[in-house]
Design a protein around this motif. Structure first.
Motif, mmCIF file in Angstrom:
data_model
loop_
_atom_site.group_PDB
_atom_site.id
_atom_site.type_symbol
_atom_site.label_atom_id
_atom_site.label_comp_id
_atom_site.label_asym_id
_atom_site.label_seq_id
_atom_site.Cartn_x
_atom_site.Cartn_y
_atom_site.Cartn_z
ATOM 1 N N TYR A 117 0.838 -1.199 0.000
ATOM 2 C CA TYR A 117 0.000 0.000 0.000
ATOM 3 C C TYR A 117 0.869 1.244 0.000
ATOM 4 O O TYR A 117 0.575 2.227 -0.634
ATOM 5 N N LYS A 131 -3.878 -10.880 6.277
ATOM 6 C CA LYS A 131 -4.926 -11.868 6.000
ATOM 7 C C LYS A 131 -6.025 -11.260 5.130
ATOM 8 O O LYS A 131 -6.403 -11.822 4.098
ATOM 9 N N GLU A 174 -13.061 -12.643 8.794
ATOM 10 C CA GLU A 174 -13.426 -12.510 10.209
ATOM 11 C C GLU A 174 -14.932 -12.307 10.387
ATOM 12 O O GLU A 174 -15.361 -11.287 10.936
ATOM 13 N N PRO A 218 -1.525 -12.794 13.349
ATOM 14 C CA PRO A 218 -1.730 -11.597 14.163
ATOM 15 C C PRO A 218 -2.310 -10.451 13.336
ATOM 16 O O PRO A 218 -2.299 -10.487 12.103
ATOM 17 N N SER A 219 -2.784 -9.435 14.030
ATOM 18 C CA SER A 219 -3.360 -8.281 13.370
ATOM 19 C C SER A 219 -2.325 -7.612 12.471
ATOM 20 O O SER A 219 -1.168 -7.454 12.858
ATOM 21 N N GLY A 220 -2.726 -7.249 11.273
ATOM 22 C CA GLY A 220 -1.821 -6.569 10.355
ATOM 23 C C GLY A 220 -0.920 -7.511 9.588
ATOM 24 O O GLY A 220 -0.026 -7.069 8.871
ATOM 25 N N SER A 221 -1.170 -8.837 9.696
ATOM 26 C CA SER A 221 -0.266 -9.772 9.023
ATOM 27 C C SER A 221 -0.600 -9.922 7.545
ATOM 28 O O SER A 221 0.146 -10.556 6.816
ATOM 29 N N HIS A 273 -10.437 -16.160 14.002
ATOM 30 C CA HIS A 273 -9.664 -16.488 15.204
ATOM 31 C C HIS A 273 -10.395 -17.526 16.033
ATOM 32 O O HIS A 273 -10.034 -17.785 17.175
HETATM 33 N N1 LIG Z 1 -6.123 0.501 2.604
HETATM 34 C C1 LIG Z 1 -4.903 0.408 3.175
HETATM 35 N N2 LIG Z 1 -4.015 1.416 3.035
HETATM 36 C C2 LIG Z 1 -2.776 1.344 3.579
HETATM 37 N N3 LIG Z 1 -2.337 0.299 4.290
HETATM 38 C C3 LIG Z 1 -3.174 -0.734 4.472
HETATM 39 C C4 LIG Z 1 -4.481 -0.745 3.935
HETATM 40 N N4 LIG Z 1 -5.099 -1.895 4.274
HETATM 41 C C5 LIG Z 1 -4.183 -2.587 4.988
HETATM 42 N N5 LIG Z 1 -3.034 -1.897 5.119
HETATM 43 C C6 LIG Z 1 -1.816 -2.370 5.813
HETATM 44 O O1 LIG Z 1 -1.462 -3.619 5.283
HETATM 45 C C7 LIG Z 1 -1.081 -4.509 6.299
HETATM 46 C C8 LIG Z 1 -1.939 -5.750 6.269
HETATM 47 O O2 LIG Z 1 -3.270 -5.390 6.609
HETATM 48 P P1 LIG Z 1 -4.461 -6.441 6.658
HETATM 49 O O3 LIG Z 1 -5.704 -5.652 6.830
HETATM 50 O O4 LIG Z 1 -4.372 -7.333 5.495
HETATM 51 O O5 LIG Z 1 -4.133 -7.240 7.990
HETATM 52 P P2 LIG Z 1 -5.007 -8.336 8.726
HETATM 53 O O6 LIG Z 1 -4.147 -9.508 8.879
HETATM 54 O O7 LIG Z 1 -6.301 -8.515 8.048
HETATM 55 O O8 LIG Z 1 -5.209 -7.675 10.149
HETATM 56 P P3 LIG Z 1 -6.499 -7.722 11.116
HETATM 57 O O9 LIG Z 1 -6.437 -9.015 11.863
HETATM 58 O O10 LIG Z 1 -6.272 -6.557 12.036
HETATM 59 O O11 LIG Z 1 -7.701 -7.578 10.271
HETATM 60 C C9 LIG Z 1 -1.185 -3.747 7.611
HETATM 61 O O12 LIG Z 1 0.095 -3.287 7.944
HETATM 62 C C10 LIG Z 1 -2.077 -2.583 7.281
HETATM 63 O O13 LIG Z 1 -1.724 -1.472 8.040
#
Ligand SMILES: Nc1ncnc2c1ncn2[C@@H]1O[C@H](COP(=O)(O)OP(=O)(O)OP(=O)(O)O)[C@@H](O)[C@H]1O
Ligand SMILES: [Mg+2]
Lengths: 296, 246, 324
Positions: B14, B44, B168, B39-42, B200
């Motif tokens: 991004y 997924k 989720e 984990p969050s932000g990984s 989760h």
């Molecule tokens: N629209 C966006 N613009 C900029 N960065 C983004 C965007 N969407 C996600 N990210 C970044 O990309 C990375 C992966 O995000 P993603 O939402 O895929 O994580 P996730 O595993 O689904 O987390 P969660 O469990 O919190 O939903 C994170 O670092 C997030 O900050």
């Protein structure tokens, strides 16, 4: 995808241009037909009409440009006075609507409900023909001398037309501002009122020092658009014969037949006015928000 | 066994310099249930949103139901994929101005051009299957979260998708509402739907998943069958994550 | 509030209101002469419309009143309710046909249109024209195509910078200049066009506010279901955006009705214009207050009815309260 949007872009541009070209072409044909071309030379010619009031010296032998400038100054005068008075009235009425005195509250509510549902032009005509021209011919009052020849405020003479426009704009815009103030005030949590009351602050002081400052960030942007409305609405002055920018433009165009040039000049003047107002408000906004941030 | 989704070296960033997906490869067989954890932000959400073109790829290649997507893809294949892949969001995303029935029949009628009566019949069937038939004429705001999410599942199923993506689906629900949604998903898996589920819910993963994939920092850390993943995960990072989950 | 302050405010206000009521009563009973209103009622309603044809505008206005009553007080369900929006939309062409004539009715020149009929026609006509233009402008301003975005923005901002009276005045003067030579349109139509062009810029901003309030996830959900961008806009985004914009659109409509009075300055004899010509009649010299009060009452009623209707619509459209 990208190719398609590029094509779309080109297509839309072509259509728009074609439409504009058609309009301009029609315009050119019509101007040729009527023997008029775009030309601003007439601005230097003497206007030949008198103006009822002018902030700077003006005679009918002055040129159109000067007449328009006088009109612009007259507009500025009534707008500036209107802004201040409408704000005072609006804040007072808005505050009254959240007062604990039932009579005061319903009076303010009635004011807003009536004024906002009646055309401003009608109100202006009322203020002019009924309220101000209905005054006696010989002055009454002392500090403020009232008569249907004019009003004298502490020795400062004001024309009846000016007073009618000013009153009309103030009362009309004040109602809108009251609504905005009420909206902003309602957005402040009730707990804040209870807090200052429990501290023993008076209602008025609490409103001014505790509630209003918190409501301001929500109020100011809406206030700006009301100010711009007031400026635009001031052009209705023509209905009561106050020589504002629009009235002078109207006379000028009728005399010279220069509609397009006149429209352009009016457009520019109003862009300038709007810039002045929104610029000033942006400044106020920044100061207010800055002060609030610092005091945190 | 046919492959429903094949991803090769997916890259998505991004913001320049950071990668939400950093070389992800995987395969999902048709009829399989893949649970994605991490984990969050990984990454997924980012991963499964690339599967139906909600996020554009910056690198790598995708094959979804035989349709190819890569960094340079056009609009057309995305449309085809979306018609054949259903998706359920964490926040339900129902259309608040439409009744439950209209939410479900909108796409069948407008996209697939099915007759309205037939689409409504099917919608009622699906609502029945989700156990919320009596809600058909209400509006989304009048339903509980669990009910709304089941409507969202029915809405996706109404297009007869070949693959379902879940991001989720139970995270925004009260604990006591989670079960009704998971039960609906369990039934769907039993009926042989190909599913990719970000969740989760350990119990769901253990019981329903054919495989569990664990992600961290945009990469696949490990993929294994649920039994071995939950009892002895191979990687240290997975073990640490699991220990925090319990 | 301080009890003494409260009491004295009440006291002062009571005195003020008492004085106000007394002077109004005094004027009503001793000075007011309603002849100027009573003897000219037909003029206020239909202007100088041919006497034998007056039933046409009257019929239209009665239909409007019935429709308002039915909308506000009628049953909430029923076959007619479903068609209500369409019936409302049909009122504009119906009014135009009844007033203008043609198609079986005797044509009546726009010169003879006037009074409240003309006020309503101007409002309906320009409002109906302005809404689609405004929606298009709002979409244009949010478009990805720079040409569209810039031209929509420029139009909206310029139009909002100038006062309405100028737009109307120059509309009368300039619209003919932009038309192909030989094509002429009458004063009323020019006024409707100018009003519509003006109102569209304000409507566009209200609609844009509504569009901005729709979370992007709604578009996503629509896209995932395979809806095309156009379908998503038409079926998912716009209906919600317009609903959100409804209160401010109502304000625009009320403003439009009030602003039709500006045409009096430009010489149309709508409600205010006809009153001005009546006041110029030596028979009614000086009867300003009676006429203005009467006009204020009419405008107030019309605007309030409009606001009530919109409020009613808002409640009906609210998915939480509606139970179909
Ligand atoms: N629209 C966006 N613009 C900029 N960065 C983004 C965007 N969407 C996600 N990210 C970044 O990309 C990375 C992966 O995000 P993603 O939402 O895929 O994580 P996730 O595993 O689904 O987390 P969660 O469990 O919190 O939903 C994170 O670092 C997030 O900050
Ligand atoms: Mg996520």
């Amino acid at each position: 995808m990208r190719r398609r949007s590029l094509l779309l872009q080109v297509g839309v541009s072509v259509l728009l241009l074609a439409f504009l070209a058609l309009l301009v072409n029609n315009l050119a044909v019509n101007l040729l037909r009527t023997g008029l071309g775009l030309d601003f030379g007439w601005l230097g010619r003497p206007s030949g009409f008198a103006l009822a009031e002018s902030a700077l010296p003006y005679t009918p032998s002055d040129n159109y440009l000067w007449a328009l400038t006088i009109g612009w100054l007259n507009s500025l005068k009534v707008i500036a006075a209107g802004l201040v008075l409408a704000t005072l009235l609006g804040v007072a009425a808005g505050a009254a609507r959240s007062s604990s005195n039932r009579l005061l509250r319903s009076l303010a509510g009635g004011y807003v409900a009536v004024i906002r549902q009646v055309p401003l032009l009608l109100q202006l005509l009322f203020w002019y023909f009924v309220a101000f021209l209905g005054l006696p011919e010989t002055p009454i009052g002392d500090l403020i001398q009232l008569s249907n020849q004019g009003i004298s405020l502490l020795g400062m003479p004001l024309s009846v037309e000016f007073c009618a426009v000013l009153t009309g704009l103030t009362v009309f815009t004040g109602a809108s501002i009251a609504e905005i103030v009420r909206g902003g005030v309602n957005a402040v949590p009730r707990g804040q009122w209870e807090a200052f009351r429990s501290l023993g602050l008076s209602e008025g002081l609490g409103f001014r020092r505790i509630v209003l400052p918190q409501a301001l960030p929500a109020i100011l942007p809406a206030l700006t658009s009301q100010y711009l409305n007031l400026a635009k609405n001031s052009t209705l002055a023509i209905a009561v014969g106050y020589a504002d920018l629009y009235a002078v433009s109207d006379t000028t165009i009728t005399q010279t037949g220069r509609a397009i040039e006149g429209f352009l000049l009016l457009l520019i003047s109003f862009l300038l006015l709007n810039l002045l107002i929104s610029g000033g408000m942006a400044g106020i906004n920044a100061t207010v928000l800055g002060r609030m941030r610092r005091s945190r | 066994m046919t492959v429903a989704i094949r991803a090769t070296d997916l890259v998505k960033s991004y913001t320049p310099g950071s990668r939400a997906l950093d070389g992800v490869s995987l395969e999902v067989a048709s009829g399989e249930v893949l649970v994605v954890m991490g984990p969050s932000g990984s990454g997924k959400s980012t991963l499964i949103r690339t599967f139906n073109g909600l996020e554009k790829l910056d690198g790598g290649e995708l094959d979804v139901l035989g349709v190819r997507l890569d960094a340079a893809h056009e609009e057309r294949p995305v449309c085809e994929i979306r018609r054949r892949v259903g998706m359920v969001f964490q926040q339900f995303n129902l259309f608040p101005h439409l009744s439950i029935l209209d939410n479900i029949t909108l796409a069948p009628v407008k996209v697939q051009k099915r007759p309205k009566v037939q689409a409504e019949q099917r919608a009622i069937e699906l609502l029945d299957q989700m156990g919320i038939r009596e809600q058909a004429h209400k509006f989304p705001a009048q339903l509980s979260g669990g009910q709304q999410q089941r409507v969202a599942i029915a809405r996706a199923l109404a297009l007869d998708p070949e693959v379902m993506l879940f991001d989720e689906p139970t995270s925004a629900l009260d604990p006591e509402r989670v079960k009704e949604v998971l039960d609906a998903m369990r039934q769907l898996a039993r009926d042989g739907m190909t599913m990719v589920v970000v969740t989760h819910e350990l119990g769901f993963a253990r019981e329903v998943a054919d495989r569990v994939m664990f992600m961290d920092q945009g990469q696949v850390v490990e993929t294994s069958d649920p039994a071995s993943f939950f009892t002895n995960a191979r990687e240290e990072r997975s073990r640490r994550f699991l220990s925090q989950m319990v | 509030m301080n009890r003494w302050l409260n009491r004295s405010v009440t006291l002062v206000l009571t005195a003020l209101i008492g004085w106000g009521v007394w002077s109004v009563l005094h004027w009503l009973l001793l000075a007011a002469d309603w002849q100027v209103v009573v003897s000219n009622l037909p003029l206020y309603v239909v202007g100088s419309y041919p006497v034998d044809q007056r039933w046409r505008p009257l019929l239209w206005m009665i239909a409007l009143v019935v429709l308002i009553g039915f909308t506000l007080l009628g049953p909430r369900r029923g076959p007619l309710q479903r068609w209500l929006p369409l019936i409302w939309l049909a009122m504009a062409p119906l009014g135009l046909w009844l007033v203008a004539g043609g198609m079986m009715l005797e044509p009546v020149s726009t010169r003879d249109w006037g009074g409240f009929t003309l006020t309503l026609l101007l409002t309906f006509g320009s409002g109906l024209l302005a809404l689609p233009i405004g929606v298009l402008l709002a979409l244009g301003r949010r478009s990805r195509l720079p040409v569209l975005r810039l031209s929509s923005t420029a139009y909206i901002e310029l139009m909002r910078a100038v006062p309405l009276i100028a737009v109307l005045f120059f509309g009368q003067l300039l619209i003919p200049l932009f038309l192909p030579p030989g094509l002429e349109i009458n004063r009323v139509l020019r006024a409707v066009l100018a009003f519509a062009f003006f109102a569209a810029a304000y409507i566009a901003e209200d609609v844009r506010g509504g569009l901005q309030a729709i979370p992007p996830t709604q578009r996503e959900a629509a896209a995932v279901l395979g809806l095309s961008e156009w379908q998503s806009l038409q079926l998912v985004v716009l209906p919600q955006a317009l609903r959100i914009a409804l209160p401010s659109l109502t304000n625009q409509a009320v403003g439009l009705l009030q602003n039709t009075s500006l045409m009096a300055i430009l010489g149309l004899v709508e409600l205010l214009g006809i009153s001005r010509s009546l006041l110029a009649n030596p028979v009614f010299i000086g009867r300003f207050l009676e006429v203005y009060l009467w006009l204020a009452a009419v405008y107030w009623l019309a605007c309030t009815a409009m606001a009530l209707l919109a409020r009613h619509l808002e409640l009906r459209l609210d998915p939480l309260r509606s139970d179909r």
